[in-house]
Write an enzyme that holds these catalytic residues in place. Structure first.
Site, PDB file in Angstrom:
ATOM      1  N   ASP A  24       0.844  -1.194   0.000  1.00  0.00           N
ATOM      2  CA  ASP A  24       0.000   0.000   0.000  1.00  0.00           C
ATOM      3  C   ASP A  24       0.884   1.251   0.000  1.00  0.00           C
ATOM      4  O   ASP A  24       2.038   1.200   0.431  1.00  0.00           O
ATOM      5  CB  ASP A  24      -0.890   0.026   1.251  1.00  0.00           C
ATOM      6  CG  ASP A  24      -1.871  -1.140   1.273  1.00  0.00           C
ATOM      7  OD1 ASP A  24      -2.161  -1.686   0.193  1.00  0.00           O
ATOM      8  OD2 ASP A  24      -2.316  -1.498   2.374  1.00  0.00           O
TER       9      ASP A  24
HETATM   10  N1  URA Z   1      -1.266  -5.957   3.757  1.00  0.00           N
HETATM   11  C1  URA Z   1      -1.755  -4.706   3.781  1.00  0.00           C
HETATM   12  O1  URA Z   1      -2.791  -4.442   4.379  1.00  0.00           O
HETATM   13  N2  URA Z   1      -1.058  -3.752   3.153  1.00  0.00           N
HETATM   14  C2  URA Z   1       0.109  -3.973   2.518  1.00  0.00           C
HETATM   15  O2  URA Z   1       0.699  -3.047   1.979  1.00  0.00           O
HETATM   16  C3  URA Z   1       0.603  -5.292   2.500  1.00  0.00           C
HETATM   17  C4  URA Z   1      -0.109  -6.269   3.132  1.00  0.00           C
END
Ligand code: URA
Length: 239
Positions: free
Chosen positions: A103
């Site tokens: 993310d």
């Molecule tokens: N899980 C998440 O919620 N975000 C990420 O970036 C990676 C795994």
């Protein structure tokens, strides 16, 4: 790729200097002098020489980045800076892409490569490559959560996750945890905690398969993988 671009990217001078080099007849492609910078070359299959010396052009590039928050794990984005924008031009010429997504606000280990086969193997849902995250949670994480994650939890779209291995590092009004999962659903770690009524306030990936984040890398920094790391990735079999 254009020959002038290839030479400039490899550090043989500015576009202007490279133009001069070409004009002087010092550059050959498959033993034929090339003077036109616009000439296309396929570095993987053609031999480029400068004054008779072969110019090495590796086919694949393997980079480990400590992804900073605020950049997106994509090759292009109309709004945000991407992890590829953070690479030096010499690395961008290989047209690498991030293996999987973190993310925008997630930090940590991101593999960036142009080896599509390797990326495919690491991302294939059938292979269950484990990924470990460090996270800070907005409240107390308990043994009940450890048990729930070990069984698998139901996400907000009804998906039942595979078992996750939750380790409580520090429990309190805020908790530090490590979570290992073998899938990569959208926002998976955040949604797993949401499923037990908690919120992730900081998330960092620390490992993926046999690859562990190099702690000497500052946020936004990256390095080439070592030969050993590349071998480990290529030979990686999930136990
Ligand atoms: N899980 C998440 O919620 N975000 C990420 O970036 C990676 C795994």
């Amino acid at each position: 790729m254009r020959i002038d671009k290839m030479l400039a990217n490899l550090g043989y001078g500015s576009r202007k200097e490279v133009k001069q080099l070409l004009k002087s007849g010092a550059v050959r492609v498959d033993d034929i002098v090339v003077k036109d910078g616009k000439q296309q070359v396929v570095p993987q299959s053609q031999t480029v020489t400068l004054n008779g010396e072969v110019i090495e052009y590796q086919e694949f590039i393997y980079l480990m980045m400590n992804k900073p928050p605020g950049v997106v794990s994509a090759t292009e984005d109309s709004q945000d800076e991407t992890v590829i924008d953070l690479l030096a031009v010499e690395d961008q010429v290989y047209e690498p892409f991030p293996v999987g997504r973190l993310d925008k606000d997630t930090e940590g280990l991101l593999l960036i490569t142009n080896d599509g086969q390797l990326a495919h193997r690491l991302l294939s849902p059938k292979r269950h490559v484990p990924k470990t995250y460090f996270a800070v949670i907005d409240r107390e994480v308990t043994e009940a959560d450890v048990v729930a994650f070990a069984r698998g939890v139901t996400l907000n779209d009804g998906y039942q996750t595979k078992p996750g291995k939750l380790k409580i590092l520090k429990s309190g009004i805020r908790s530090d945890i490590e979570l290992t999962i073998t899938e990569g659903k959208f926002h998976q770690v955040k949604r797993m905690f949401q499923a037990v009524g908690k919120r992730v306030i900081y998330l960092q990936r620390i490992s993926m398969g046999p690859l562990t984040l190099d702690e000497t890398l500052e946020l936004g920094e990256y390095r080439q993988l070592t030969e050993e790391e590349i071998e480990l990735l290529k030979n990686y079999q999930v136990k």
